[in-house]
Scaffold this motif. Structure first.
Motif, short mmCIF file in Angstrom:
data_model
loop_
_atom_site.label_atom_id
_atom_site.label_comp_id
_atom_site.label_asym_id
_atom_site.label_seq_id
_atom_site.Cartn_x
_atom_site.Cartn_y
_atom_site.Cartn_z
N LEU A 13 0.85 -1.18 0.00
CA LEU A 13 0.00 0.00 0.00
C LEU A 13 0.89 1.23 0.00
O LEU A 13 1.84 1.32 0.78
CB LEU A 13 -0.90 0.01 1.23
N LYS A 14 0.57 2.21 -0.85
CA LYS A 14 1.40 3.40 -0.99
C LYS A 14 0.59 4.66 -0.72
O LYS A 14 -0.59 4.74 -1.08
CB LYS A 14 1.99 3.46 -2.41
N TYR A 15 1.28 5.64 -0.12
CA TYR A 15 0.62 6.89 0.24
C TYR A 15 1.58 8.06 0.07
O TYR A 15 2.80 7.90 0.19
CB TYR A 15 0.19 6.87 1.72
N PHE A 16 1.01 9.24 -0.17
CA PHE A 16 1.73 10.49 0.02
C PHE A 16 1.41 10.99 1.42
O PHE A 16 0.25 10.97 1.84
CB PHE A 16 1.30 11.55 -1.01
N ILE A 17 2.43 11.44 2.13
CA ILE A 17 2.23 11.89 3.51
C ILE A 17 3.00 13.20 3.72
O ILE A 17 4.14 13.33 3.26
CB ILE A 17 2.67 10.81 4.52
N ASP B 72 2.28 0.73 -19.40
CA ASP B 72 1.41 -0.24 -18.73
C ASP B 72 1.00 0.26 -17.35
O ASP B 72 -0.13 0.07 -16.92
CB ASP B 72 2.12 -1.60 -18.60
N LYS B 73 1.94 0.90 -16.65
CA LYS B 73 1.61 1.49 -15.35
C LYS B 73 0.59 2.61 -15.51
O LYS B 73 -0.41 2.69 -14.77
CB LYS B 73 2.87 2.02 -14.69
N GLN B 74 0.81 3.48 -16.48
CA GLN B 74 -0.11 4.58 -16.72
C GLN B 74 -1.51 4.10 -17.09
O GLN B 74 -2.52 4.74 -16.75
CB GLN B 74 0.43 5.48 -17.85
N SER B 75 -1.57 2.96 -17.77
CA SER B 75 -2.85 2.42 -18.23
C SER B 75 -3.52 1.52 -17.21
O SER B 75 -4.64 1.04 -17.43
CB SER B 75 -2.64 1.64 -19.55
N THR C 134 -3.87 8.53 10.79
CA THR C 134 -2.85 9.22 10.01
C THR C 134 -3.46 9.78 8.73
O THR C 134 -4.11 9.05 7.98
CB THR C 134 -1.70 8.26 9.65
N GLU C 135 -3.29 11.06 8.51
CA GLU C 135 -3.78 11.69 7.28
C GLU C 135 -2.75 11.49 6.18
O GLU C 135 -1.69 12.11 6.18
CB GLU C 135 -4.03 13.18 7.51
N ALA C 136 -3.07 10.59 5.28
CA ALA C 136 -2.18 10.30 4.15
C ALA C 136 -3.03 10.00 2.93
O ALA C 136 -4.13 9.44 3.05
CB ALA C 136 -1.25 9.14 4.48
N GLU C 137 -2.52 10.34 1.79
CA GLU C 137 -3.26 10.20 0.53
C GLU C 137 -2.88 8.88 -0.15
O GLU C 137 -1.76 8.72 -0.61
CB GLU C 137 -2.94 11.38 -0.39
N ARG C 138 -3.83 7.94 -0.18
CA ARG C 138 -3.58 6.66 -0.85
C ARG C 138 -3.35 6.92 -2.34
O ARG C 138 -4.07 7.69 -2.97
CB ARG C 138 -4.79 5.73 -0.64
N SER C 139 -2.35 6.28 -2.88
CA SER C 139 -1.98 6.54 -4.26
C SER C 139 -1.33 5.30 -4.87
O SER C 139 -0.73 4.50 -4.16
CB SER C 139 -1.00 7.72 -4.34
N ALA C 140 -1.46 5.19 -6.18
CA ALA C 140 -0.73 4.15 -6.91
C ALA C 140 0.61 4.71 -7.36
O ALA C 140 1.08 4.44 -8.46
CB ALA C 140 -1.55 3.67 -8.10
N SER D 143 4.23 5.66 -8.37
CA SER D 143 5.36 4.91 -8.88
C SER D 143 6.56 5.84 -8.95
O SER D 143 6.54 6.86 -9.64
CB SER D 143 5.06 4.36 -10.28
N LYS D 144 7.60 5.51 -8.21
CA LYS D 144 8.80 6.33 -8.24
C LYS D 144 9.38 6.38 -9.64
O LYS D 144 9.92 7.41 -10.08
CB LYS D 144 9.83 5.79 -7.24
N TYR D 145 9.29 5.26 -10.35
CA TYR D 145 9.80 5.21 -11.72
C TYR D 145 9.06 6.20 -12.61
O TYR D 145 9.68 6.98 -13.36
CB TYR D 145 9.66 3.78 -12.25
N ILE D 146 7.74 6.20 -12.55
CA ILE D 146 6.95 7.11 -13.37
C ILE D 146 7.26 8.56 -13.02
O ILE D 146 7.47 9.41 -13.89
CB ILE D 146 5.44 6.83 -13.20
#
Length: 235
Positions: A14-18, A63-66, A215-221, A223-226
């Motif tokens: 699971l990934k988030y911006f915090i 593929d990630k973008q799609s 915790t207030e964090a924004e769930r996100s997909a 990708s550091k690569y993108i």
């Protein structure tokens, strides 16, 4: 001697911006309950630098973008700019799960792969190296971008929980100079946020979920690569 880490089980990720304030509050809770990764010497984050590969059609990017649910990414990963431990890794997306395969490689082989030369990989007994050979020969897999950040990781044995703060994300732009500690890098986003990742095997234990609760964090997909390829013109 190759250190093999193949066949790792598929895990939830699971990934988030915090934001920095929320990060500090969560850090305080985690430090009182979880074990800090031994790589965080003196309690300080450790630098991870990866060189990501993509094929002639930039399939990993598009593929990630799609939102393609089954896809692979290949990278070479090092720590603290050192060539003492170099890993070739494949990160495989399997629906909602992530599976990683990894093998330790020599500096000589690393330099060879950065040059785009897969010669001899097909003779290896390691399945990942064989796969890399096929991808480089048939899909023209080549280095694309350097991704760098400082990782602060917290561990818990239940369900092999790993909670990480990936701090100060930087892009190496068009360079392939993986081991250069003075490589010019830039931040690939315009927000005052860091990246929080929560990884576990089958389920997140209630005890850990309670630590994260509120915790207030924004769930996100995310990708550091993108993110790190944002400055590169793509077809």
């Amino acid at each position: 001697m190759q250190q093999k880490r193949n066949g790792l089980p598929a895990r939830h990720e699971l990934k988030y911006f915090i934001n920095p304030a929320e990060l500090e509050a969560l850090r305080a809770r985690l430090r009182g309950a979880l074990t800090l990764d031994s790589h965080c010497v003196g309690g300080k984050p450790y630098v991870i630098r990866s060189l990501y590969f993509d094929d002639i059609e930039d399939s990993a990017f598009y593929d990630k973008q799609s939102g393609v649910m089954h896809r692979d990414k290949y990278r070479i990963r090092i720590y603290r700019y050192s060539d003492k431990e170099i890993f070739l890794e494949r990160k495989r997306k399997l629906g909602d799960l992530i599976q990683k395969s990894s093998v330790q490689i020599t500096r000589r082989l690393c330099d060879q792969l950065i040059e785009g030369n897969p010669a001899g990989l097909h003779k290896s007994s390691n399945a990942l190296l064989q796969d890399m050979y096929v991808q480089m020969r048939t899909r023209l897999l080549r280095p694309r971008v350097i991704v760098e950040y400082a990782r602060e990781a917290y561990l818990h044995p239940a369900e092999d929980v790993r909670i990480t703060f990936d701090l100060s994300l930087r892009s190496g732009l068009f360079s392939r100079d993986l081991f250069n500690p003075n490589l010019p890098t830039v931040c690939p986003h315009d927000r005052n946020v860091e990246i929080l990742e929560v990884k576990f095997n089958n389920y997140l234990p209630d005890y850990i979920a309670a630590l994260l609760s509120g915790t207030e964090a924004e769930r996100s997909a995310v990708s550091k690569y993108i993110l790190c390829r944002r400055y590169e013109p793509l077809a």
